[in-house]
Design a protein around this motif. Structure first.
Motif, PDB file in Angstrom:
ATOM      1  N   TYR A 251      29.768  45.906  46.531  1.00 58.78           N
ATOM      2  CA  TYR A 251      28.902  46.999  46.113  1.00 58.78           C
ATOM      3  C   TYR A 251      29.689  48.107  45.067  1.00 58.78           C
ATOM      4  O   TYR A 251      29.158  48.482  44.509  1.00 58.78           O
ATOM      5  N   GLY A 252      30.954  48.330  45.650  1.00 61.11           N
ATOM      6  CA  GLY A 252      31.601  49.058  44.639  1.00 61.11           C
ATOM      7  C   GLY A 252      31.805  48.723  43.481  1.00 61.11           C
ATOM      8  O   GLY A 252      31.822  49.331  42.063  1.00 61.11           O
ATOM      9  N   LEU A 253      32.351  47.132  43.062  1.00 59.35           N
ATOM     10  CA  LEU A 253      32.442  46.673  41.996  1.00 59.35           C
ATOM     11  C   LEU A 253      31.116  46.668  41.186  1.00 59.35           C
ATOM     12  O   LEU A 253      31.309  46.801  39.969  1.00 59.35           O
ATOM     13  N   ALA A 254      30.091  46.550  41.835  1.00 56.05           N
ATOM     14  CA  ALA A 254      28.824  46.232  41.199  1.00 56.05           C
ATOM     15  C   ALA A 254      28.412  47.813  40.535  1.00 56.05           C
ATOM     16  O   ALA A 254      27.972  48.115  39.460  1.00 56.05           O
ATOM     17  N   THR A 255      28.794  48.846  41.510  1.00 56.83           N
ATOM     18  CA  THR A 255      28.496  50.141  41.051  1.00 56.83           C
ATOM     19  C   THR A 255      29.202  50.581  39.880  1.00 56.83           C
ATOM     20  O   THR A 255      28.882  51.334  38.992  1.00 56.83           O
ATOM     21  N   ILE A 256      30.610  50.195  39.704  1.00 57.36           N
ATOM     22  CA  ILE A 256      31.526  50.394  38.470  1.00 57.36           C
ATOM     23  C   ILE A 256      30.793  49.354  37.424  1.00 57.36           C
ATOM     24  O   ILE A 256      30.773  50.071  36.290  1.00 57.36           O
ATOM     25  N   SER A 257      30.496  48.320  37.632  1.00 55.07           N
ATOM     26  CA  SER A 257      29.858  47.548  36.334  1.00 55.07           C
ATOM     27  C   SER A 257      28.447  48.111  36.048  1.00 55.07           C
ATOM     28  O   SER A 257      28.035  48.092  34.585  1.00 55.07           O
ATOM     29  N   ASP A 258      27.639  48.700  36.794  1.00 55.19           N
ATOM     30  CA  ASP A 258      26.523  49.275  36.478  1.00 55.19           C
ATOM     31  C   ASP A 258      26.640  50.629  35.541  1.00 55.19           C
ATOM     32  O   ASP A 258      25.646  50.973  34.607  1.00 55.19           O
ATOM     33  N   LYS A 259      27.731  51.255  35.816  1.00 50.49           N
ATOM     34  CA  LYS A 259      27.980  52.518  35.046  1.00 50.49           C
ATOM     35  C   LYS A 259      28.737  52.477  33.981  1.00 50.49           C
ATOM     36  O   LYS A 259      28.755  52.871  32.952  1.00 50.49           O
ATOM     37  N   TRP A 260      29.821  51.568  33.921  1.00 48.53           N
ATOM     38  CA  TRP A 260      30.928  51.337  33.012  1.00 48.53           C
ATOM     39  C   TRP A 260      31.098  50.046  32.331  1.00 48.53           C
ATOM     40  O   TRP A 260      31.800  49.866  31.534  1.00 48.53           O
ATOM     41  N   GLY A 261      30.342  48.998  32.633  1.00 47.76           N
ATOM     42  CA  GLY A 261      30.149  47.581  32.013  1.00 47.76           C
ATOM     43  C   GLY A 261      31.041  46.709  32.781  1.00 47.76           C
ATOM     44  O   GLY A 261      31.467  46.958  33.910  1.00 47.76           O
ATOM     45  N   GLU A 262      30.515  45.512  32.365  1.00 45.81           N
ATOM     46  CA  GLU A 262      30.913  44.428  33.549  1.00 45.81           C
ATOM     47  C   GLU A 262      32.212  43.725  33.071  1.00 45.81           C
ATOM     48  O   GLU A 262      32.742  43.250  33.976  1.00 45.81           O
ATOM     49  N   LYS A 263      32.674  43.604  31.821  1.00 44.99           N
ATOM     50  CA  LYS A 263      33.867  43.408  31.363  1.00 44.99           C
ATOM     51  C   LYS A 263      35.139  43.383  32.143  1.00 44.99           C
ATOM     52  O   LYS A 263      35.735  42.208  32.632  1.00 44.99           O
ATOM     53  N   ILE A 264      35.498  44.679  32.570  1.00 40.87           N
ATOM     54  CA  ILE A 264      36.909  44.967  33.274  1.00 40.87           C
ATOM     55  C   ILE A 264      36.579  44.384  34.777  1.00 40.87           C
ATOM     56  O   ILE A 264      37.641  43.606  35.124  1.00 40.87           O
ATOM     57  N   VAL A 265      35.598  44.323  35.238  1.00 34.34           N
ATOM     58  CA  VAL A 265      35.103  43.940  36.645  1.00 34.34           C
ATOM     59  C   VAL A 265      35.420  42.379  36.661  1.00 34.34           C
ATOM     60  O   VAL A 265      36.113  41.709  37.744  1.00 34.34           O
ATOM     61  N   LEU A 266      34.636  41.833  35.804  1.00 30.61           N
ATOM     62  CA  LEU A 266      34.377  40.516  35.920  1.00 30.61           C
ATOM     63  C   LEU A 266      36.111  39.711  35.443  1.00 30.61           C
ATOM     64  O   LEU A 266      36.423  38.745  36.089  1.00 30.61           O
ATOM     65  N   THR A 267      36.862  40.347  34.609  1.00 32.92           N
ATOM     66  CA  THR A 267      38.261  39.988  34.253  1.00 32.92           C
ATOM     67  C   THR A 267      39.132  40.045  35.481  1.00 32.92           C
ATOM     68  O   THR A 267      39.845  39.065  35.777  1.00 32.92           O
ATOM     69  N   GLY A 268      38.840  41.047  36.182  1.00 33.40           N
ATOM     70  CA  GLY A 268      39.820  41.239  37.399  1.00 33.40           C
ATOM     71  C   GLY A 268      39.349  40.272  38.479  1.00 33.40           C
ATOM     72  O   GLY A 268      40.368  39.761  39.315  1.00 33.40           O
ATOM     73  N   LEU A 269      38.130  40.155  38.705  1.00 29.42           N
ATOM     74  CA  LEU A 269      37.701  39.103  39.686  1.00 29.42           C
ATOM     75  C   LEU A 269      38.351  37.605  39.241  1.00 29.42           C
ATOM     76  O   LEU A 269      38.395  36.858  40.201  1.00 29.42           O
ATOM     77  N   THR A 270      38.174  37.518  37.870  1.00 26.49           N
ATOM     78  CA  THR A 270      38.751  35.877  37.418  1.00 26.49           C
ATOM     79  C   THR A 270      40.385  35.710  38.003  1.00 26.49           C
ATOM     80  O   THR A 270      40.524  34.819  38.315  1.00 26.49           O
ATOM     81  N   ALA A 271      41.131  36.836  37.755  1.00 24.46           N
ATOM     82  CA  ALA A 271      42.330  36.758  38.202  1.00 24.46           C
ATOM     83  C   ALA A 271      42.601  36.724  39.629  1.00 24.46           C
ATOM     84  O   ALA A 271      43.411  35.956  40.104  1.00 24.46           O
ATOM     85  N   LEU A 272      41.468  37.423  40.569  1.00 23.08           N
ATOM     86  CA  LEU A 272      41.465  37.199  41.835  1.00 23.08           C
ATOM     87  C   LEU A 272      41.203  35.732  42.367  1.00 23.08           C
ATOM     88  O   LEU A 272      41.817  34.986  43.201  1.00 23.08           O
ATOM     89  N   MET A 273      40.370  35.230  41.341  1.00 22.14           N
ATOM     90  CA  MET A 273      39.999  33.720  41.718  1.00 22.14           C
ATOM     91  C   MET A 273      41.247  32.802  41.729  1.00 22.14           C
ATOM     92  O   MET A 273      41.311  31.918  42.369  1.00 22.14           O
TER      93      MET A 273
END
Length: 370
Positions: A251-273
């Motif tokens: 929910y927190g990351l979705a809020t960030i992506s809704d407000k500031w874009g998806e690029k940085i969130v998806l990049t960080g999640l890929t590193a976590l993967m």
């Protein structure tokens, strides 16, 4: 909007049904065959069926929602009726059943997701999709917990009943105004109906799903020497513990992506993967296995709603959700046997190379997002 909570409830009940049936039949098949590769073929067959149906389901949704709704209800009903067949066929026949269930799943879940995204404001698209998948995870977690204390007959009967209940709830699901696919609709310019970048990014979800597929992960844990009760504890505890973590993270990351874009969130999640997949393959301790599953599930629950939410930015919501689901499913189909072979043969370097290659391909497309 109260209507969306009906969809959340369908996600919970339907996921409960699918989870308990798959884990029960996977464990039963392994006890007979003692083959992890056979279980990965179950996963591959299921995802192949989903891939076949998902794109067509999305197109039907865009063109004729009333027909799509009927197909969704019919599919959940048929899954309920066909579940009892597991009690009367050989484990080799499970491969065919998984294919049929995959087709029915591809005709139902993408449509349910399309309905939710259609009634969701663009400003909250990531958050609402996040809540939807959290409800699904709760249903799956409950299934894993009950599996350890159930029998084949009880699990199958419960799964069949819950599938039928999901179909009944579909009768009162929200109705979407039929505006898709009419002649007055302007044609999209860039990207056309399907945004191929989203389709390529979804390969990453396919890879992680190949790891976490119920059939595959059950076989892996059995291969590592864990008992039925230990598997129940590992899967249920990992999933339940991951729920509050995923709830906050998704929910927190979705809020960030809704407000500031998806690029940085998806990049960080890929590193976590990458980190969690490597930990998952190396570890043999229960605590480490649980931790790696938690992280991988957190990745899926955070990554998938944000990616699907991007379909809201096009006029063809159903087609893009169908294409993303199809890509996810196709690559789970292709990669499940590969992951199974790497694990069973102890080819750790091959697994890591596959992990890094998948991440790199996704990152290239993530950087190209608007």
């Amino acid at each position: 909007m109260k209507e969306k909570y009906k969809l959340f409830l369908m996600a919970f009940i339907g996921s409960f049904a699918g989870g308990i049936v798959r884990v029960e039949t996977a464990a039963g098949a392994y006890n007979i065959s003692e083959s992890l590769l056979l279980l990965t073929l179950f996963s591959a067959s299921f995802m192949l069926g989903r891939a076949i149906a998902a794109v067509q389901a999305g197109k039907v949704f865009d063109r004729n929602f009333p027909a799509a709704r009927k197909i969704m209800i019919f599919s959940f009903t048929m899954m309920g009726l066909l579940t009892v067949v597991y009690l009367f066929v050989s484990v080799e026949t499970y491969i065919i059943l998984r294919l049929v269930f995959g087709i029915l799943s591809g005709l139902s879940w993408p449509m349910l997701q399309s309905v939710l995204l259609s009634i969701t404001p663009s400003a909250t698209r990531g958050r609402d999709m996040s809540v939807y998948f959290i409800f699904g995870s709760l249903g799956m977690s409950t299934a894993y917990f009950l599996f350890g204390f159930s029998t084949m007959v009880i699990s199958v009967a419960l799964g069949a009943t819950l599938y039928i209940l999901t179909a009944i709830l579909g009768l009162v699901s929200p109705r979407v105004p039929q505006t898709k696919g009419d002649n007055k609709k302007p044609k999209e310019k860039a990207g056309g109906r399907i945004r191929m970048g989203l389709v390529i990014i979804a390969v990453e979800l396919g890879f992680v799903s190949a790891i976490l597929a119920t059939d595959t992960i059950t076989g892996l844990l059995l291969l590592k020497g864990f008992s039925r009760i230990e598997i129940s504890i590992i899967l249920s505890s990992a999933t339940y513990i991951s729920i509050p973590i995923s709830l906050a993270a998704s929910y927190g990351l979705a809020t960030i992506s809704d407000k500031w874009g998806e690029k940085i969130v998806l990049t960080g999640l890929t590193a976590l993967m990458v980190f969690s997949a490597v930990m998952f393959i190396y570890t043999t301790e229960i605590v480490s296995i649980v931790a790696s599953i938690i992280l991988l599930r957190m990745f899926v629950r955070s990554f998938r709603p944000i990616l699907l939410g991007l379909a809201k930015s096009t006029s063809y919501i159903g087609s893009n959700i169908g294409a993303i689901n199809a890509s996810h499913n196709i690559f789970t189909t292709l990669l499940s046997p590969v992951v199974g072979i790497f694990i069973e043969a102890g080819m750790i370097s091959g697994f890591i190379a596959l992990t890094l290659g998948t991440a790199l391909m996704a990152l290239i497309q993530i950087r190209r997002l608007p």
